[in-house]
Scaffold this active site. Structure first.
Site: not given
Ligand code: GLA
Length: 684
Positions: A168, A325
């Protein structure tokens, strides 16, 4: 009307039906796997349970830098070797992370100048993640070194399917205002403008005595006594996003060089990250991946999910993408972390799949015992395999396996919505006509009406080719470059139907007002001018003579003094500051039509306008589909898949025939989608 039937606008022979992860059979299913948080005894159980759940891909090592390089230049890969071997023996593929989003404590300790600094000058510390300045040369060196080590060691590993660069980008450290960043910003400005004269001109520095006589005088837009130059702010957005892109490119190039043939991705945060212009990143990745988390408290959060998935597919150029995710249940970082209701996990996952995802992954595999995310849901909850979430995860794994056939097929879109990060940045800078005008609000409002009409939307950059779409909507296009304006004129002149919402076409790429009156970039196309903005008070509403059965519509937030110059008036203001003046207009331009909506209409009032635009465009929303049913089509070679997701509490009956893939039954005439369920109908 445009003589087009809605077709897959991204259909290109190259890459058609190409698998999103070449070495992976079927749809990807799995999640972030953080074995470094657990003793080695647990790993065997993990792998056995992954097999039980149908997991075929896990993202490993994303936050493991300190465990891989416990001291600068001292590496420990033994544990990762063992984990990868276990996974490989179980036939589970690996999406291997470069751990560069969380530098170890030794990094900040040795490089205090790499700590990020906030706009108001606070130096941020460690003990968290993403605590580094994106322009730091020390960070660049350390990140390159660990990336190289990983690539050399694991290139060609039989479990390696995919590289996951960083995590991210820009999530927690989008902007840094430290002296290193300031110097990098000046360098970036020199490359962009060449001369100080050009910068002074672009930034309009004659205003408020801001004229620069030396590059060294320029600062990032730090906290100042009052509003900072908006063009300077815009350039700092661009510079900061470029700094993250440079960090990505560095890792990607190392991975490509040392591990050729294995695709490189990174997890985006579409559409919830304002700070990165993902259109600019799209061509840089081997495949597009996204993370999505519900705004759990919202009752209609599945519509926001659909929007983010559509934006992801659009950034991917229509090609399949990976959902890297999402969550099986509640997250841990919202004010109230609402758990998913029975069936919601399945509906959410399959909605992403419907909208083009060829992989359904979660954060994370096993719930952590320690650390900031221990209350985040996981595929394997703290309660273990006796839980509802685990059973749902196993069921979903089986369903996803059964849908392998969808891999590579393309989503069929009915219309395009324009989306531009630069316009988002500019619109929400200081001192605009109304704080109630925000970028996402209008985009979501229009998107929701199309979703409720069961129409599928692609998103497009305003300067991109729009020829494949009979209908294009510009819900919020405050910043409109001359190139975008020309593109829109060409599109409508060629027969397209365009709907433009208020406060669009106002400024250029430097946030300078287009000359000749509002909306300068779109005046000719819309056949009108706007003499004056008339924003409304908080809570104030205005009435329109409209098309609803009671003959009226209600609007709020915004009104304008619209002066037609060729456009026909379709709705007018009945009261308020623009009483008696045009509110909604329609302009025939070339072979097409351009609509203008000068106020904030919502819900069915907005449907009234859109129904007219659909008619102009020849877009026919499917009839007889219950409100709560989400419908998306994916098209493969010689087959079409209709994915129907019933978010409601009553069973739905839709016309259809073919093979229903989740139950393996043949459907003749009617497809029943039980309340809360998902059905996938395959028709030749
Ligand atoms: C983000 C991060 C993950 C985790 C999630 C939790 O997407 O990439 O590492 O922290 O949030 O929702």
């Amino acid at each position: 009307m445009r003589q087009l039937t809605p077709v897959d606008p991204h259909d290109s022979p190259a890459g058609r039906l190409a698998p999103v992860v070449p070495r992976l059979a079927g749809i990807a299913y799995g999640g972030d796997y953080n074995p470094e948080q657990w003793p080695a005894e647990v790993w065997r159980e993990d792998v056995a349970l992954m097999r039980e759940a149908g997991v075929n891909l896990v993202s490993v090592g994303i936050f493991a830098w300190a465990m891989l390089e416990p001291a600068p230049g001292r590496y420990d890969f033994g544990w990762l070797d063992r984990v990868l071997e276990l996974l490989d023996r179980a036939g589970i593929g690996v999406d291997l992370g470069t751990p560069t989003a969380a530098p170890p404590p030794w990094f900040l300790h040795r490089n205090p100048q790499a700590r990020p600094v906030t706009r108001d000058g606070r130096v941020l510390g460690g003990g968290a993640r993403q605590s580094f300045c994106p322009s730091s040369p020390a960070y660049a060196d350390a990140a390159a070194a660990i990336t190289e080590r990983l690539a050399r060691r694991y290139a060609g590993h039989p479990a390696l399917m995919l590289w996951h660069a960083h995590n991210e980008y820009g999530g927690a450290n989008a902007f840094c205002y430290c002296p290193v960043s300031a110097a990098a910003f000046r360098q970036w400005l020199r490359a962009r403008y060449g001369t100080l004269e050009a910068l002074n001109e672009a930034w309009g520095t004659a205003f408020w005595s801001q004229r620069y006589g030396d590059w060294a005088e320029i600062e990032p837009p730090v906290t100042a006594p009052t509003a900072v130059n908006p063009a300077q702010e815009l350039d700092f957005y661009r510079f900061s996003a470029d700094a993250h892109l440079a960090n990505f490119r560095r890792e990607r190039d190392i991975l490509h060089r040392l591990s050729p043939g294995t695709p490189v991705t990174t997890n985006f945060m579409l559409a919830n990250c304002k700070n990165i212009d993902y259109w600019r990143w799209a061509g840089e990745l081997d495949l597009i991946s996204n993370d999505h988390y519900l705004r759990a408290e919202r009752a209609d959060n599945h519509i926001e999910l659909a929007m983010c998935a559509d934006l992801t597919r659009s950034v991917a150029g229509g090609r399949p993408w990976l959902l890297l995710e999402h969550s099986t249940g509640a997250v841990n970082w919202q004010p109230r972390n609402i758990a998913k209701r029975p069936g919601e996990l399945r509906r959410n996952s399959l909605a992403h799949l419907a909208r083009g995802a060829d992989g359904i992954m979660f954060f994370q595999w096993r719930a952590s015992r320690s650390g900031a995310e221990k209350f985040h849901s996981a595929m394997l909850p703290h309660g273990g395999t006796g839980t509802r979430i685990w059973r749902d995860v196993v069921d979903l794994g089986a369903t996803v396996r059964g849908l392998a056939d969808l891999r590579g097929s393309r989503v069929v879109a009915d219309a395009a919505v324009l989306w531009d990060w630069e316009s988002w940045w500019a619109l929400e800078l200081d001192w605009r006509p109304s704080v109630d005008v925000t970028f996402r609000e209008r985009v979501e409002a229009y998107y929701e009406r199309l979703w409720r009409a069961h129409l599928t939307v692609d998103f497009a950059h305003p300067a991109a080719s729009l020829d494949a779409y009979p209908l294009v909507i510009a819900p919020s296009l405050y910043l409109t470059t001359p190139a975008a304006a020309q593109n829109l004129r060409r599109y409508v002149a060629g027969g397209g139907t365009l709907v433009v919402s208020y406060f669009s076409g106002i400024v250029d790429g430097n946030d300078a007002v287009h000359p000749g009156g509002y909306p300068g970039a779109l005046r000719e196309l819309l056949g009108l001018s706007v003499e004056e903005f008339l924003p409304l008070r908080a809570g104030e509403t205005v009435r329109l003579n409209g098309s609803a059965p009671d003959g009226g519509a209600t609007a709020d937030v915004w009104a304008e003094r619209v002066v037609p110059a060729g456009a026909a008036v379709e709705w007018s203001y009945l009261d308020g500051p623009a009483a008696g003046l045009p509110a909604v207009t329609r302009h025939r331009y070339g072979r097409g039509t351009a609509w203008y909506v000068s106020t904030r209409l919502s819900g069915t009032d907005l449907d009234g306008v859109l129904a007219r635009a659909y008619a102009d465009a020849g877009v026919v929303p499917p009839a007889g589909v219950p409100d709560a049913v989400e419908l998306v089509r994916r098209r493969g070679q010689g087959v079409e898949y209709l994915i129907a997701i019933n978010h409601g509490e009553c069973d739905a009956r839709l016309p259809g025939a073919g093979l229903e893939m989740t139950t393996g039954t043949t459907v003749a005439g009617h497809l029943v989608v039980p309340a809360g369920e998902v059905r996938v109908l395959r028709t030749p």
